[in-house]
Design an enzyme around this catalytic site. Structure first.
Site, short mmCIF file in Angstrom:
data_model
loop_
_atom_site.label_atom_id
_atom_site.label_comp_id
_atom_site.label_asym_id
_atom_site.label_seq_id
_atom_site.Cartn_x
_atom_site.Cartn_y
_atom_site.Cartn_z
CB ALA A 39 -0.94 0.00 1.20
CG ASP A 40 3.62 2.45 3.20
OD1 ASP A 40 2.82 3.37 3.38
OD2 ASP A 40 4.13 1.81 4.14
CB ILE A 41 5.08 0.03 -2.90
CG1 ILE A 41 6.21 -0.43 -1.96
CG2 ILE A 41 5.54 0.00 -4.35
CD1 ILE A 41 6.53 -1.90 -2.06
N GLY A 47 3.26 5.71 -3.02
CA GLY A 47 4.46 6.43 -3.46
C GLY A 47 4.52 6.56 -4.96
CG LEU A 60 -0.65 4.53 2.36
CD1 LEU A 60 -0.22 6.00 2.42
CD2 LEU A 60 -0.19 3.81 3.63
#
Length: 409
Positions: free
Chosen positions: A181-183, A186, A213
């Protein structure tokens, strides 16, 4: 190192911590932007202390300098600022006047309380692109909540389709092993900034970007999302089986496991021939994808039996020679010597002032005219205070000491 990157000349203020925001900043830095990471005075990015593992030297261990931090913070300079002080907040406003982009991932409304929200900074620099990365976005009933990758994996539905089949040992919801989710957030943040830069080139206007996110993970659900919202079907947890394709998954061989991926009828015909069972391709149980999925377990048993007698290396070579998608299941140690990794130079080495050689995964972006460059290892906290204040704002030694005396840096 000569910077010929596509974003050479673009200045980015990176007011982010942990993973999603720093990853966006690193992507922009890889593309050639000058990225200045503004970190909390005395503490820095929370991710510096997310471990183990720690950097493998005495200084790093004493300072709890995590390996995690190294993965998303190359190609950045670091300045440490206490924006809770008026002098610190004013310093950031001065930097904004000279910036093209600001990326931040504080909880909604936090920076506005210090006069660092979009409307205030837009008045200083109308061309500023201001990108906020939060857990749940700037609107909606969850806007005020903090958001972490694991939490969002759960709430956006990813864990409902990750893990063993119901009834199997160890069944139940399971997270993906990397902060996906972070990736995704980003990546969407970096893409949004690039789009906003192009819009500014056309219109002359900056703008505000709201990335979360939760939105990013929901967007990445793809076939799972469509299966429910268009087909009324919950795909559920399927372990190492693909919910819509077979044979597609992990299969045992004499010395371990391999991954076989057949995603259409043509590939299945080739697999059947290579395994010595060309008749499978015309068998009514297996002659279409739908039939193979319906008879998945029977087909899996037949393929497993046919694979006996050879090793991973042998089958990977045989199947790929037969144009069947197949590969080993690598550990990180395997990637270090993988011929494709080596040929594509996918491991980047950079020298760090205290931690020795830092290795990170190379950018996957390849350009013929404006290549990605790796100009700087992940910075120490506040390593570039004097350099940035001098080059961006023209501050002299006395001005920098005055900021130190005020507790701003």
């Amino acid at each position: 190192m000569l910077n010929k990157g596509a974003l050479s000349g673009i200045r980015v203020l990176d007011m982010t911590r942990v993973v999603a925001g720093p990853y966006a900043g690193q992507i922009l830095g890889d593309l050639g932007a000058e990225v200045v990471k503004i970190e909390r005075k005395g503490e820095g990015d929370d991710c510096r202390r997310v471990g183990p593992p720690w950097m493998d030297n005495e200084l790093g261990r004493q300072g709890q300098d995590s390996t995690y931090y190294q993965s998303v913070n190359r190609n950045k300079s670091s300045i440490s600022v206490d924006f809770a002080t008026e002098a610190g907040a004013d310093l950031i406003r001065q930097l904004v006047a000279n910036a093209d982009v600001l990326v931040e991932n504080y909880r909604s409304g936090t920076l506005a309380r210090y006069g660092l929200g979009y409307e205030k900074l837009k008045a200083i620099n109308p061309k500023l692109i201001y990108c906020s990365v939060t857990g749940f976005g700037q609107t909606g009933p969850y806007a005020g909540r903090s958001g972490y990758d694991y939490l969002v994996q759960a709430m956006a539905g990813l864990m409902s389709v990750t893990g063993h089949h119901d009834g199997e040992p160890g069944d139940g919801p399971m997270r993906v092993g990397v902060p996906i989710a972070d990736i995704c957030a980003g990546l969407y943040a970096a893409i949004s900034v690039l789009a906003a830069l192009n819009y500014r080139n056309v219109s002359g206007e900056g703008q505000y970007i709201d990335v979360s996110l939760f939105d990013s993970q929901l967007s990445a659900m793809l076939n799972t999302f469509s299966g429910w919202f268009n087909g009324g079907t919950a795909l559920g947890r399927t372990g190492n089986d693909h919910p819509s394709a077979a044979p597609y998954g992990v299969f045992p061989v004499d010395d371990g496991f391999i991954l076989i991926a057949t995603f259409n009828d043509r590939e299945f015909v080739r697999l059947s021939a290579v395994l010595g069972h060309a008749d499978w391709a015309t068998d009514p149980r297996f002659c279409s994808m739908g039939a193979r999925v319906a008879n998945r377990e029977e087909l899996k048993a037949l393929v497993t039996a046919a694979l006996k007698g050879k090793t991973k290396a042998e089958w990977v070579e045989i199947l790929n020679a037969g144009t069947v998608s197949c590969g080993g299941i690598n550990e990180m140690a395997d990637l270090e010597k993988d011929p494709q990794v080596l040929a594509r130079e996918l491991i980047v080495s950079q020298e760090h002032p205290t931690n020795g050689t830092i290795r990170s995964a190379a950018s996957p972006m390849r350009f013929s005219a404006s290549p990605v460059t790796y100009r700087q290892a992940p910075p120490l906290l506040g390593e570039h205070n004097e350099q940035i204040l001098s080059s961006w704002l023209g501050f002299d030694e006395a001005q920098i000491k005055a900021l130190q005396a005020q507790g701003a840096i």
